[in-house]
Write a protein that holds these residues in place. Structure first.
Motif, PDB file in Angstrom:
ATOM      1  N   ILE A   1     -44.005   6.288 -71.829  1.00  0.00           N
ATOM      2  CA  ILE A   1     -42.898   7.154 -72.238  1.00  0.00           C
ATOM      3  C   ILE A   1     -42.191   7.723 -71.011  1.00  0.00           C
ATOM      4  N   GLY A   2     -42.997   8.175 -70.030  1.00  0.00           N
ATOM      5  CA  GLY A   2     -42.430   8.753 -68.817  1.00  0.00           C
ATOM      6  C   GLY A   2     -41.550   7.770 -68.074  1.00  0.00           C
ATOM      7  N   GLN A   3     -42.010   6.509 -67.963  1.00  0.00           N
ATOM      8  CA  GLN A   3     -41.241   5.494 -67.265  1.00  0.00           C
ATOM      9  C   GLN A   3     -39.942   5.189 -68.005  1.00  0.00           C
ATOM     10  N   ASN A   4     -39.981   5.240 -69.343  1.00  0.00           N
ATOM     11  CA  ASN A   4     -38.769   5.015 -70.133  1.00  0.00           C
ATOM     12  C   ASN A   4     -37.715   6.085 -69.845  1.00  0.00           C
ATOM     13  N   VAL A   5     -38.180   7.335 -69.711  1.00  0.00           N
ATOM     14  CA  VAL A   5     -37.263   8.441 -69.411  1.00  0.00           C
ATOM     15  C   VAL A   5     -36.626   8.223 -68.042  1.00  0.00           C
ATOM     16  N   ILE A   6     -37.431   7.801 -67.059  1.00  0.00           N
ATOM     17  CA  ILE A   6     -36.913   7.554 -65.712  1.00  0.00           C
ATOM     18  C   ILE A   6     -35.899   6.411 -65.732  1.00  0.00           C
ATOM     19  N   SER A   7     -36.190   5.366 -66.518  1.00  0.00           N
ATOM     20  CA  SER A   7     -35.249   4.241 -66.652  1.00  0.00           C
ATOM     21  C   SER A   7     -33.936   4.703 -67.265  1.00  0.00           C
ATOM     22  N   ASP A   8     -34.025   5.586 -68.256  1.00  0.00           N
ATOM     23  CA  ASP A   8     -32.811   6.121 -68.896  1.00  0.00           C
ATOM     24  C   ASP A   8     -31.954   6.906 -67.907  1.00  0.00           C
ATOM     25  N   ILE A   9     -32.612   7.668 -67.029  1.00  0.00           N
ATOM     26  CA  ILE A   9     -31.893   8.454 -66.017  1.00  0.00           C
ATOM     27  C   ILE A   9     -31.132   7.523 -65.078  1.00  0.00           C
ATOM     28  N   MET A  10     -31.796   6.447 -64.623  1.00  0.00           N
ATOM     29  CA  MET A  10     -31.155   5.493 -63.709  1.00  0.00           C
ATOM     30  C   MET A  10     -30.031   4.734 -64.412  1.00  0.00           C
ATOM     31  N   ASP A  11     -30.255   4.346 -65.669  1.00  0.00           N
ATOM     32  CA  ASP A  11     -29.221   3.624 -66.425  1.00  0.00           C
ATOM     33  C   ASP A  11     -27.957   4.473 -66.565  1.00  0.00           C
ATOM     34  N   ALA A  12     -28.146   5.757 -66.833  1.00  0.00           N
ATOM     35  CA  ALA A  12     -27.002   6.665 -66.975  1.00  0.00           C
ATOM     36  C   ALA A  12     -26.227   6.769 -65.662  1.00  0.00           C
ATOM     37  N   ALA A  13     -26.963   6.795 -64.540  1.00  0.00           N
ATOM     38  CA  ALA A  13     -26.315   6.923 -63.224  1.00  0.00           C
ATOM     39  C   ALA A  13     -25.477   5.690 -62.891  1.00  0.00           C
ATOM     40  N   VAL A  14     -26.031   4.493 -63.071  1.00  0.00           N
ATOM     41  CA  VAL A  14     -25.272   3.280 -62.714  1.00  0.00           C
ATOM     42  C   VAL A  14     -24.076   3.078 -63.651  1.00  0.00           C
ATOM     43  N   SER A  15     -24.247   3.439 -64.920  1.00  0.00           N
ATOM     44  CA  SER A  15     -23.132   3.313 -65.874  1.00  0.00           C
ATOM     45  C   SER A  15     -21.988   4.241 -65.498  1.00  0.00           C
ATOM     46  N   GLU A  16     -22.334   5.462 -65.088  1.00  0.00           N
ATOM     47  CA  GLU A  16     -21.319   6.439 -64.707  1.00  0.00           C
ATOM     48  C   GLU A  16     -20.584   5.996 -63.437  1.00  0.00           C
ATOM     49  N   ILE A  17     -21.325   5.495 -62.463  1.00  0.00           N
ATOM     50  CA  ILE A  17     -20.697   5.062 -61.208  1.00  0.00           C
ATOM     51  C   ILE A  17     -19.833   3.831 -61.435  1.00  0.00           C
ATOM     52  N   LYS A  18     -20.276   2.915 -62.291  1.00  0.00           N
ATOM     53  CA  LYS A  18     -19.466   1.734 -62.597  1.00  0.00           C
ATOM     54  C   LYS A  18     -18.149   2.136 -63.267  1.00  0.00           C
ATOM     55  N   SER A  19     -18.248   3.062 -64.218  1.00  0.00           N
ATOM     56  CA  SER A  19     -17.061   3.539 -64.918  1.00  0.00           C
ATOM     57  C   SER A  19     -16.107   4.248 -63.957  1.00  0.00           C
ATOM     58  N   LEU A  20     -16.676   4.984 -63.008  1.00  0.00           N
ATOM     59  CA  LEU A  20     -15.888   5.784 -62.073  1.00  0.00           C
ATOM     60  C   LEU A  20     -15.197   4.918 -61.018  1.00  0.00           C
ATOM     61  N   THR A  21     -15.928   3.917 -60.489  1.00  0.00           N
ATOM     62  CA  THR A  21     -15.422   3.145 -59.349  1.00  0.00           C
ATOM     63  C   THR A  21     -14.800   1.805 -59.725  1.00  0.00           C
ATOM     64  N   GLY A  22     -15.238   1.219 -60.833  1.00  0.00           N
ATOM     65  CA  GLY A  22     -14.721  -0.081 -61.241  1.00  0.00           C
ATOM     66  C   GLY A  22     -15.380  -1.261 -60.552  1.00  0.00           C
TER      67      GLY A  22
END
Length: 370
Positions: A1-22
């Protein structure tokens, strides 16, 4: 469960940066203890081949480059292979470009990007305190530049991401400590309730076993061998103790690949690839926790053993690394190795040793006084 939460945090970060920078590809690249790195999260355009889970050898981001990433947390390569403007100086020393965001990079790295068909690259250091935990790595197939505000925004996202990951890892560490402490406390109760230490340890054997995440446990105490869980044969356990004695190792010793230290362990690595052995100050007494084999497959981006070099200016004595041209997945089967021993497990084992030794000293004094 803990690793899933960490994966979710990283997924949110890369998605946000991709959306921001293109950028077409945005990855979290996490460093391992051996210097290699792995793609731990990724956001990509639909037509691209995913790199998620791929591991890259240490030579892809050598130590010199990692040291630079610790000092300068942002690096933008607008167009790989474009002309590098000359720097004109009237007098030495040469201009220090360590902290320049737009500084040129080595020709070796440019060649590496071209081999990956990447025209523009952008990296943000992920710093956990003063440790380089990893990189946010962005790729684009055409030249691309992002402005100062956007660069600062990506840096902030990276900082928030690692802050949240660190908090989660601390929570997981505390959970493990609480679980180990609960078993330590139950063991302590048994020792206090019984009329002698040997009896208390025997009754608390399961709790002794559960003071780590081991799959098996053995104890040699007062000439008698006790075991719980999945353990090697009796003579094999004795052989481990004799190995420890012969090596004259002071104190606790642990490994996740015991067969690489003692070839006799090849006979029982499925049950005990990992060994944590703790000698007691009580004559001929030992505690041993075991971890069974944990098999898994590493997917490398190209064969990590293909390390090509070429001479610099024709000098065979000085050679430089040649970037790989193939990034085809190369699979490595990892066997005869357990999951690693965590800091919480090692600390817990040390506490157990101190408890047993202090209890033995107390019992010895009582018998002497009597």
């Amino acid at each position: 469960i803990g690793q899933n939460v960490i994966s979710d945090i990283m997924d949110a970060a890369v998605s946000e940066i991709k959306s921001l920078t293109g950028f077409e590809r945005v990855m979290v690249y996490q460093f391992n203890e051996d210097g290699s790195g792995q793609v731990a999260a990724e956001a990509i355009d639909a037509e691209l081949e995913p790199f998620m889970g791929l591991r890259y050898p240490e030579t892809d981001i050598p130590r010199q480059a990692r040291e630079l990433y610790k000092k300068n947390h942002i690096r933008l390569i607008h167009e790989a292979g474009s002309a590098t403007p000359a720097i004109l100086a009237t007098a030495p020393p040469a201009l220090d470009l360590t902290f320049s965001v737009l500084r040129a990079v080595s020709p070796t790295h440019i060649e590496y990007l071209k081999n990956m068909e990447v025209a523009s690259s952008y990296s943000v250091s992920i710093m956990d305190d003063k440790v380089l935990w990893g990189l946010i790595s962005c790729h684009h197939s055409t030249p691309k530049i992002i402005d100062f505000k956007m660069r600062q925004a990506t840096l902030l996202i990276a900082k928030v991401m690692i802050s949240r990951i660190s908090e989660k890892l601390k929570d997981l560490s505390k959970q493990a400590e609480r679980r180990f402490t609960a078993n330590y406390s139950r063991l302590q109760e048994y020792i206090m309730q019984e009329h002698d230490l040997k009896s208390g340890l025997n009754k608390g054997l399961q709790h002794l076993f559960q003071t780590t995440n081991a799959s098996g446990f053995a104890m040699l105490f007062d000439g008698q061998l006790y075991a719980h869980g999945e353990v090697p044969e009796r003579d094999q356990i004795t052989s481990i103790i004799e190995w420890h004695k012969s090596k004259k190792i002071y104190g606790l010793h642990y490994t996740q690949r015991f067969s690489s230290e003692d070839e006799k362990a090849l006979a029982y690595y499925k049950k005990a690839s990992g060994v944590l052995i703790a000698p007691l100050s009580i004559e001929n007494s030992y505690l041993i926790w075991f971890k069974k084999e944990h098999r898994y497959v590493i997917q490398w981006a190209g064969n990590p053993h293909n390390k090509d070099t070429k001479p610099i200016r024709g000098n065979e004595q000085i050679r430089q690394y040649v970037p790989r041209k193939s990034f085809a997945v190369w699979r490595e089967n990892v066997t005869q190795q357990s999951e690693h021993w965590t800091n919480e497990e090692v600390t817990s084992a040390q506490r157990v040793v101190q408890l047993i030794e202090s209890s033995f000293e107390k019992e010895t004094r009582q018998i002497s006084d009597y």
